[in-house]
Design a protein around this motif. Sequence first.
Motif, PDB file in Angstrom:
ATOM      1  N   VAL A  32      39.382  22.558  46.480  1.00 22.28           N
ATOM      2  CA  VAL A  32      37.616  23.019  46.300  1.00 22.28           C
ATOM      3  C   VAL A  32      36.905  21.736  46.940  1.00 22.28           C
ATOM      4  CG1 VAL A  32      35.897  23.321  44.665  1.00 22.28           C
ATOM      5  CG2 VAL A  32      38.002  24.523  44.684  1.00 22.28           C
ATOM      6  N   TYR A  33      37.373  20.798  46.838  1.00 24.33           N
ATOM      7  CA  TYR A  33      36.391  19.333  47.148  1.00 24.33           C
ATOM      8  C   TYR A  33      36.360  19.205  48.542  1.00 24.33           C
ATOM      9  CZ  TYR A  33      36.323  16.845  42.686  1.00 24.33           C
ATOM     10  OH  TYR A  33      35.971  16.592  41.321  1.00 24.33           O
ATOM     11  N   LEU A  34      37.786  19.573  49.368  1.00 24.89           N
ATOM     12  CA  LEU A  34      37.616  19.927  50.826  1.00 24.89           C
ATOM     13  C   LEU A  34      36.652  20.985  51.356  1.00 24.89           C
ATOM     14  CD1 LEU A  34      41.356  18.961  51.606  1.00 24.89           C
ATOM     15  CD2 LEU A  34      39.292  17.754  52.404  1.00 24.89           C
ATOM     16  N   CYS A  69      45.676  32.569  54.007  1.00 24.87           N
ATOM     17  CA  CYS A  69      45.635  31.342  53.261  1.00 24.87           C
ATOM     18  C   CYS A  69      44.455  31.195  52.497  1.00 24.87           C
ATOM     19  CB  CYS A  69      46.222  30.033  54.223  1.00 24.87           C
ATOM     20  SG  CYS A  69      47.882  30.073  54.713  1.00 24.87           S
ATOM     21  N   LEU A  70      43.813  31.954  52.162  1.00 21.77           N
ATOM     22  CA  LEU A  70      42.681  31.937  51.516  1.00 21.77           C
ATOM     23  C   LEU A  70      42.875  31.747  49.926  1.00 21.77           C
ATOM     24  CD1 LEU A  70      40.270  34.281  53.597  1.00 21.77           C
ATOM     25  CD2 LEU A  70      39.622  31.883  53.029  1.00 21.77           C
ATOM     26  N   SER A  71      42.271  31.186  49.034  1.00 22.45           N
ATOM     27  CA  SER A  71      42.402  31.088  47.542  1.00 22.45           C
ATOM     28  C   SER A  71      41.007  31.548  46.854  1.00 22.45           C
ATOM     29  CB  SER A  71      42.987  29.778  47.230  1.00 22.45           C
ATOM     30  OG  SER A  71      44.207  29.562  47.366  1.00 22.45           O
ATOM     31  N   THR A  72      41.361  32.627  45.901  1.00 22.85           N
ATOM     32  CA  THR A  72      40.213  32.889  45.027  1.00 22.85           C
ATOM     33  C   THR A  72      40.085  32.108  43.922  1.00 22.85           C
ATOM     34  OG1 THR A  72      40.629  35.265  45.690  1.00 22.85           O
ATOM     35  CG2 THR A  72      39.137  34.891  43.740  1.00 22.85           C
ATOM     36  N   VAL A  73      38.984  31.450  43.902  1.00 20.00           N
ATOM     37  CA  VAL A  73      38.753  30.506  42.777  1.00 20.00           C
ATOM     38  C   VAL A  73      37.640  31.072  41.931  1.00 20.00           C
ATOM     39  CG1 VAL A  73      38.051  28.159  41.830  1.00 20.00           C
ATOM     40  CG2 VAL A  73      39.612  28.413  43.791  1.00 20.00           C
ATOM     41  N   LYS A  81      30.109  33.938  35.253  1.00 28.12           N
ATOM     42  CA  LYS A  81      31.192  33.630  36.143  1.00 28.12           C
ATOM     43  C   LYS A  81      30.681  33.687  37.702  1.00 28.12           C
ATOM     44  CE  LYS A  81      34.570  36.093  33.280  1.00 28.12           C
ATOM     45  NZ  LYS A  81      33.838  36.982  32.523  1.00 28.12           N
ATOM     46  N   SER A  82      31.426  32.846  38.379  1.00 27.85           N
ATOM     47  CA  SER A  82      31.232  32.878  39.848  1.00 27.85           C
ATOM     48  C   SER A  82      32.497  32.685  40.591  1.00 27.85           C
ATOM     49  CB  SER A  82      30.190  31.745  40.343  1.00 27.85           C
ATOM     50  OG  SER A  82      30.686  30.553  39.814  1.00 27.85           O
ATOM     51  N   ALA A  83      32.514  33.333  41.719  1.00 26.60           N
ATOM     52  CA  ALA A  83      33.865  33.324  42.604  1.00 26.60           C
ATOM     53  C   ALA A  83      33.368  32.823  44.154  1.00 26.60           C
ATOM     54  CB  ALA A  83      34.570  35.027  42.719  1.00 26.60           C
ATOM     55  N   PRO A 238      47.006  38.652  44.438  1.00 29.50           N
ATOM     56  CA  PRO A 238      47.840  38.549  43.343  1.00 29.50           C
ATOM     57  C   PRO A 238      47.670  37.191  42.644  1.00 29.50           C
ATOM     58  CG  PRO A 238      49.235  38.299  45.334  1.00 29.50           C
ATOM     59  CD  PRO A 238      47.655  38.609  45.947  1.00 29.50           C
ATOM     60  N   VAL A 239      47.299  35.992  43.101  1.00 25.74           N
ATOM     61  CA  VAL A 239      47.526  34.873  42.689  1.00 25.74           C
ATOM     62  C   VAL A 239      45.998  34.133  42.622  1.00 25.74           C
ATOM     63  CG1 VAL A 239      49.650  34.398  43.440  1.00 25.74           C
ATOM     64  CG2 VAL A 239      47.925  34.025  45.193  1.00 25.74           C
ATOM     65  N   PRO A 240      44.863  35.054  42.117  1.00 22.60           N
ATOM     66  CA  PRO A 240      43.684  34.195  41.997  1.00 22.60           C
ATOM     67  C   PRO A 240      43.754  33.100  40.995  1.00 22.60           C
ATOM     68  CG  PRO A 240      43.626  36.089  40.575  1.00 22.60           C
ATOM     69  CD  PRO A 240      45.112  36.126  41.482  1.00 22.60           C
ATOM     70  N   VAL A 241      42.940  32.109  41.131  1.00 21.84           N
ATOM     71  CA  VAL A 241      42.760  30.810  40.278  1.00 21.84           C
ATOM     72  C   VAL A 241      41.601  30.972  39.337  1.00 21.84           C
ATOM     73  CG1 VAL A 241      42.851  28.313  39.882  1.00 21.84           C
ATOM     74  CG2 VAL A 241      43.859  29.610  41.963  1.00 21.84           C
ATOM     75  N   THR A 242      41.774  30.848  37.930  1.00 20.15           N
ATOM     76  CA  THR A 242      40.500  30.835  37.288  1.00 20.15           C
ATOM     77  C   THR A 242      40.508  29.359  36.586  1.00 20.15           C
ATOM     78  OG1 THR A 242      41.634  31.380  35.123  1.00 20.15           O
ATOM     79  CG2 THR A 242      40.425  33.110  36.425  1.00 20.15           C
ATOM     80  N   CYS A 243      39.399  28.730  36.593  1.00 22.50           N
ATOM     81  CA  CYS A 243      38.880  27.452  35.967  1.00 22.50           C
ATOM     82  C   CYS A 243      37.617  27.018  35.270  1.00 22.50           C
ATOM     83  CB  CYS A 243      39.129  26.375  37.354  1.00 22.50           C
ATOM     84  SG  CYS A 243      37.947  26.817  38.629  1.00 22.50           S
ATOM     85  N   GLU A 244      37.353  26.095  34.569  1.00 18.59           N
ATOM     86  CA  GLU A 244      36.452  25.724  34.017  1.00 18.59           C
ATOM     87  C   GLU A 244      35.188  25.237  35.112  1.00 18.59           C
ATOM     88  OE1 GLU A 244      36.711  22.283  31.624  1.00 18.59           O
ATOM     89  OE2 GLU A 244      38.170  21.373  32.725  1.00 18.59           O
ATOM     90  N   PRO A 245      34.054  25.050  34.845  1.00 21.66           N
ATOM     91  CA  PRO A 245      33.234  24.551  35.755  1.00 21.66           C
ATOM     92  C   PRO A 245      33.368  23.149  35.920  1.00 21.66           C
ATOM     93  CG  PRO A 245      31.888  26.059  34.076  1.00 21.66           C
ATOM     94  CD  PRO A 245      33.267  25.866  33.577  1.00 21.66           C
ATOM     95  N   PHE A 246      33.655  22.314  34.861  1.00 19.92           N
ATOM     96  CA  PHE A 246      33.843  20.968  35.209  1.00 19.92           C
ATOM     97  C   PHE A 246      35.051  20.679  36.156  1.00 19.92           C
ATOM     98  CE2 PHE A 246      35.828  16.940  33.743  1.00 19.92           C
ATOM     99  CZ  PHE A 246      34.784  16.025  33.711  1.00 19.92           C
TER     100      PHE A 246
END
Length: 474
Positions: A32-34, A69-73, A81-83, A238-246
């Motif tokens: 995400v930083y990149l 090679c795209l990742s859903t975050v 929520k935001s994606a 099939p492999v989305p990533v969820t995460c906190e905002p921080f």
Amino acid sequence: MTVQLPAYDRRKLTPGIVHIGLGNFHRAHMAVYLDDLFNMGLNHDWAILGAGVREGDARMREALKAQDCLSTVIELDPKGKSARRVGAMIDFLPVEPDNAALIAAMSRPEIRIVSLTVTEGGYFINPATGAFDPTNPEIVADAADPHRTAFGAIIAALKARKAAGVMPFTVMSCDNLPGNGHVTRDAVTGLARLSDPAFADWIASNVAFPNGMVDRITPATGPRERAMAAAFGLADDPVPVTCEPFRQWVLEDNFPAGRPAWEKVGVTLTPHVHNFELMKIRILNGGHATIAYPGGLMDIEYVHEAMANPLIRGLLDKVEVNEIIPYIPPVPDTNLGDYYRLIVERFSNPEVADTERRICLDGSNRQPKFIVPSIRDALAAGGSVEGLALVSAMWCRYCHGETDSGTPIPPNDPDWDALVARSRAAKSRPAAWLEMTSVYGDLGQDARFATAFARHLNRLWAVGTRQTLGEYLG
């Protein structure tokens, strides 16, 4: 609901990083930083080539290659929520037993950083000594039949670059370990020393291993997370990533071959990584360990539900304030009390839906890193260890394999069978648990800690977790 897409032309990206270990954390953190940098029009020669050395990595490769090679975050902000689709990775190398494709990629001159997220247990550390373990069976096998581990592949690529007159890449751990750069250096040089001591010395003198502190809570992916992706129109992922905002990343600026301009997207570059790291590992990871096992024993499913329980929240507050935070050195531009309040807010976020089972996982690797050092510091200062002893006792009770209600606890540690056997022995002889020198070292011989541990464990068996917590809180 809309999904943020890369604002850059991914066809024009070129690789600068090989990353080993494409789990949820990496895809919600470094990638995400990149992605942020690339969206600013910067550093398009620093894209990621994904890689892995385990069976699970091959399954991840298949899933990610199917979506370019795209990742859903998905960020789980309680306000909404935001994606986004993160495009920082442009290929995923074949996962092979001899790591040939990985070695070939790392040998390429344009690869200037090799980064890793291979879990806390993936560095072959002897918990009793805290040092690299050259007798580990995987390491012994790699020394005899090279290139089978990530570190063996790194050594092979460094040899190839040296032979070709190419500058060595920087090796950057993004795992949650104290001194992760030093730990990685010890693993690479320790393995090399088994077969080529002179080259091990060359690595130690010529390859950079920057330390770093990483932080973002990223729950495991399951049906709930896939349903969230589907709500954003991404049901085929099939492999989305969820995460906190921080998110937070603190890095030692030691990159002789160059690096992306991470400081432009919020990364802290500082020589004081250790101070940030100690704060995070003791307060956040130690906090997770503190609330994990009482929640597990009381059949609480989610971390935010544990935080809403006054007994567990009271335990966390008392242990952090009295037995953890007082022994943490100052951190630049940081108030430890404010940091702890932020941790409480993060743990309490109901949208994250992090599970108690996840934070109970792998206690045999996590307790020596996140809890035992705080016990040692408190004992050395003459302070209380009552709460930390209770945390250890609850881990022991959890490893018996059933909750207070009698519900079976499925295996939740690489050493689960051995832990269950030891927990059962400790029911009548608490010292049996503290005899795990791989976790406690010589702490079992400290009368203050051993006495408190035994008292708490006996109460957990006599009256259960709820009443034991009530007694501790007074």
